[in-house]
Design a protein around this motif. Structure first.
Motif, PDB file in Angstrom:
ATOM      1  N   PHE A 160     -13.238   3.075 102.406  1.00 25.90           N
ATOM      2  CA  PHE A 160     -12.615   2.208 101.412  1.00 25.90           C
ATOM      3  C   PHE A 160     -11.425   2.925 100.782  1.00 25.90           C
ATOM      4  O   PHE A 160     -11.560   4.033 100.262  1.00 25.90           O
ATOM      5  N   SER A 161     -10.268   2.292 100.854  1.00 24.68           N
ATOM      6  CA  SER A 161      -9.067   2.820 100.226  1.00 24.68           C
ATOM      7  C   SER A 161      -8.511   1.764  99.283  1.00 24.68           C
ATOM      8  O   SER A 161      -8.768   0.571  99.452  1.00 24.68           O
ATOM      9  N   ALA A 162      -7.742   2.205  98.303  1.00 23.35           N
ATOM     10  CA  ALA A 162      -7.164   1.286  97.320  1.00 23.35           C
ATOM     11  C   ALA A 162      -5.681   1.094  97.584  1.00 23.35           C
ATOM     12  O   ALA A 162      -4.929   2.067  97.724  1.00 23.35           O
ATOM     13  N   ILE A 163      -5.270  -0.169  97.690  1.00 19.99           N
ATOM     14  CA  ILE A 163      -3.850  -0.525  97.714  1.00 19.99           C
ATOM     15  C   ILE A 163      -3.461  -0.882  96.289  1.00 19.99           C
ATOM     16  O   ILE A 163      -4.000  -1.828  95.708  1.00 19.99           O
ATOM     17  N   ARG A 164      -2.528  -0.133  95.700  1.00 16.46           N
ATOM     18  CA  ARG A 164      -2.142  -0.377  94.296  1.00 16.46           C
ATOM     19  C   ARG A 164      -0.669  -0.780  94.269  1.00 16.46           C
ATOM     20  O   ARG A 164       0.209  -0.025  94.685  1.00 16.46           O
ATOM     21  N   VAL A 165      -0.412  -2.000  93.781  1.00 21.65           N
ATOM     22  CA  VAL A 165       0.916  -2.616  93.847  1.00 21.65           C
ATOM     23  C   VAL A 165       1.601  -2.515  92.488  1.00 21.65           C
ATOM     24  O   VAL A 165       1.091  -3.025  91.480  1.00 21.65           O
ATOM     25  N   ARG A 166       2.757  -1.886  92.491  1.00 17.08           N
ATOM     26  CA  ARG A 166       3.535  -1.773  91.263  1.00 17.08           C
ATOM     27  C   ARG A 166       4.735  -2.707  91.335  1.00 17.08           C
ATOM     28  O   ARG A 166       5.216  -3.032  92.430  1.00 17.08           O
ATOM     29  N   GLY A 167       5.220  -3.162  90.195  1.00 14.22           N
ATOM     30  CA  GLY A 167       6.361  -4.071  90.154  1.00 14.22           C
ATOM     31  C   GLY A 167       7.609  -3.451  90.748  1.00 14.22           C
ATOM     32  O   GLY A 167       7.834  -2.240  90.641  1.00 14.22           O
ATOM     33  N   SER A 168       8.452  -4.282  91.363  1.00 14.25           N
ATOM     34  CA  SER A 168       9.655  -3.776  92.021  1.00 14.25           C
ATOM     35  C   SER A 168      10.657  -3.188  91.030  1.00 14.25           C
ATOM     36  O   SER A 168      11.492  -2.367  91.399  1.00 14.25           O
TER      37      SER A 168
END
Length: 649
Positions: A300-308
């Protein structure tokens, strides 16, 4: 000489660079996933930095063996190694092992197709520790300069992910326990077939138990995915996201949309995935699940999305907490039709080459059949037959076969399986399996087209034995028509389904001695490979530091033997081994066939009539454990069958 000429010519035809690396393969102690483990590393790194090279560059990698008790080599998985076969890194074929305290310089120009490759050892399972001496290798277009980017993944909007499984102890110990019959039960997949020889504990993504991947909203990323493990296949997905498969084993394909992808050991896939602006400050799980689909068995890995528009100092969102639903579709897997309601499996042959490649010569096709069989623990053996020949537990030669002074009668084990091929021929090779395992099959020195994959004939395989499929009737359309079909997906590693078969096509345009094998370490160790002797190529000149094949006093060599398996295994009622199978390991050939007490009982059985024998068989069932009754029952059946045949004649 050839390498020197290429080095001289290189500045005239490209902006070549020589990329030098100095590697120490060594044994270390590291904290891995919360456990203190003995590990085999390169320069002490659990995850060696990815190698980046542009087409035309020279790779010079000096490998020093700092292990105290075994030989090593390095194989460059997926590289064709045309005209520099000596650096393919297969002990027994292209080189002998680098001994403790010795070094060998792998030195060659890179003219492979741009794409995702990897490297790993090819001298057997390390006798101590977990093997982390493996890593990714990315080939970039000629003159692109991408190999020199300081922050490659950010500048190219790519993410490189290598998956590995961890053994409860370490792989060689698992192998020994399997031979002793004390290993844990193998893991099974959704259909009840074996997906591994050992129990799943945990695995790593880029060397971490809980890896994190950071991305920006509004961008499309290329994920280069590698299963660099030892045993397990993985179903890869990102929660709530579809993606497009754009390359397989360093060959570009027409973008293929899906939301699930199976990756077996040795396979690489490149996928493209877009994170929308609306996903700002969200997190998702990136999952690599074993085919059992048990929620506890996966990485299990985490994809963490930050604003552009976020600043570098702005925090990324917290890791995800929600669990997932399984993918709607999984590419690169096959299930029997009876299990189609479990998961929507799609074969890798759905992929199509991105470019129209030149068709091979189809007027003179050579057909070959490679059959696999096995025997489970504690006998733990794999057997290969070529073109309906005898099943042998294959053994690598004791001396590098590429050498001009190699003598088959002296340097080759009698059970070594060799397929001799003429040059410049189109070959259709059919792999067929009666085992209850899927096998990732890797071919050295070539790319091949996957023409057809056929799952097993029946939903179940009783007692771990699948039914041999009839090649003449299993393919639809028939094999001769499949052989002439247009270009199909190009790979160097492909999954052979349990009880199934596959047909591949390639051209013998690369003279050398090349291995074809299952990429599960333990299966390769106990015999699941053949040697392809292409064009009878031999070499007489070698680098000055070419490893010696005289192992005396340098490297402890495992003892090999040769025997008809059933001369030693009758009491154990093997499920797959037949009377004509040829064994090569001491634990299979060194058993005493029968005790004096056994022989006395056999004489009494022979003197019985049929009614008495059947009564004796019933009596046995009240006196022995089931497995003992099975073994004696097998002997009794053999005696009865033999007597009946004799009386009939």
């Amino acid at each position: 000489m050839l390498l020197s000429l290429l080095l001289l010519a290189c500045p005239l035809i490209c902006e070549c660079k020589t990329r030098y690396y100095d590697w120490s393969v060594q044994r270390d102690t590291r904290l891995v996933a919360g456990r203190t483990m003995v590990v085999q590393t390169v320069n002490g790194d659990l995850v060696p930095p990815p190698l980046h090279v542009d087409v035309g560059d020279i790779l010079r990698i000096n490998v020093t063996n700092n292990l105290p008790d075994m030989g090593i080599s390095i194989h460059w998985h997926g590289f064709l190694m045309k005209e520099y076969q000596v650096f393919d890194g297969v002990v027994g074929l292209t080189q002998c092992a680098i001994g403790p305290g010795e070094s060998f310089l792998y030195d060659w120009p890179v003219y492979e197709n741009p794409g995702t490759y990897w490297w790993h050892g090819h001298a057997g399972i390390p006798i101590v520790g977990q093997d982390f001496a493996r890593g990714m290798l990315i080939v970039h277009p000629e003159g692109s300069g991408r190999a020199d980017l300081e922050n490659y993944e950010e500048e190219m909007s790519e993410r490189l992910i290598m998956y590995e499984d961890l053994s409860p102890t370490f792989p060689f110990m698992d192998y020994i326990m399997m031979l002793g019959g004390i290993s844990a039960r193998p893991e099974k997949d959704l259909e009840g077939f074996y997906e591994s020889m050992i129990t799943w504990t945990h695995g790593l993504a880029n060397g971490e138990l809980n890896h994190e991947v950071f991305v920006e909203a509004g961008k499309t990323y290329r994920f280069r995915l590698l299963n660099g493990g030892h045993v397990f296949a993985y179903i890869w997905s990102i929660d709530q996201h579809d993606f497009k498969v754009v390359a397989s084993d360093a060959a570009e394909v027409v973008p293929y949309p899906t939301d699930g992808l199976q990756i077996h050991v040795g396979e690489r896939f490149d996928v493209e995935i877009t994170f929308q602006e609306s996903e700002e400050n969200k997190s998702y799980y990136m999952r690599a699940m074993t085919p059992s689909y048990d929620i506890s068995r996966g990485i299990f890995s985490a994809i963490r999305v930050r604003g552009s528009k976020a600043k570098d100092t702005d925090p990324y969102p917290e890791p995800p907490t929600a669990f997932y639903t399984q993918p709607k579709q999984v590419l690169n897997c096959l299930m029997h039709q009876a299990f189609a309601n479990i998961i929507n499996c799609q074969p890798v042959t759905n992929l199509k080459p991105a470019e129209l490649l030149e068709m091979p010569d189809l007027d003179d096709i050579k057909y070959h059949i490679v059959d696999f069989d096995d025997e489970s623990s504690p006998l733990a053996s794999h057997f290969v037959a070529i073109d309906n020949g005898v099943f042998k537990q294959s053994v690598m030669p004791t001396k590098a076969m590429i050498r001009s002074d190699f003598k088959e009668e002296i340097d080759m084990h009698p059970n070594t399986n060799v397929l001799k091929l003429n040059l410049h021929k189109t070959v259709i090779m059919v792999f067929r399996s009666a085992t209850a395992f899927p096998h990732p099959i890797h071919l050295h020195g070539h790319k091949f087209e996957v023409l057809k994959i056929v799952p097993r004939k029946y939903p179940l395989c009783p007692n771990g034995r699948c039914v041999w499929q009839n090649i003449a009737t299993s393919f639809s359309p028939k094999l001769s028509d499949i052989a002439k079909q247009p270009k199909s997906v190009v790979k160097d590693t492909v999954i052979l389904p349990a009880g199934g078969l596959i047909a591949i096509r390639f051209v013998t345009d690369n003279p050398g001695v090349w291995a074809i094998h299952c990429h599960l370490d333990q299966h390769l160790e106990d015999g699941q490979f053949i040697i392809m002797d292409e064009g009878g190529y031999r070499q007489s000149h070698f680098p000055d530091d070419y490893p010696s094949c005289n192992y005396a006093g340098r490297i402890p060599m495992p003892k090999k033997t040769a025997c008809l398996c059933m001369d030693h295994l009758n009491l154990y009622k093997p499920k797959g081994v037949k009377s004509y199978y040829q064994c090569s390991e001491p634990h299979l050939c060194g058993r005493t066939q029968y005790t004096d007490e056994d022989i006395s009982i056999f004489e009494k059985i022979k003197a019985m009539n049929l009614k008495e024998r059947n009564s004796f068989k019933d009596f046995m069932e009240t006196r022995f454990r089931p497995e003992e009754t099975e073994a004696w029952g097998n002997i009794l059946d053999t005696i009865i069958d033999g007597t009946q045949k004799k009386s009939n004649t």
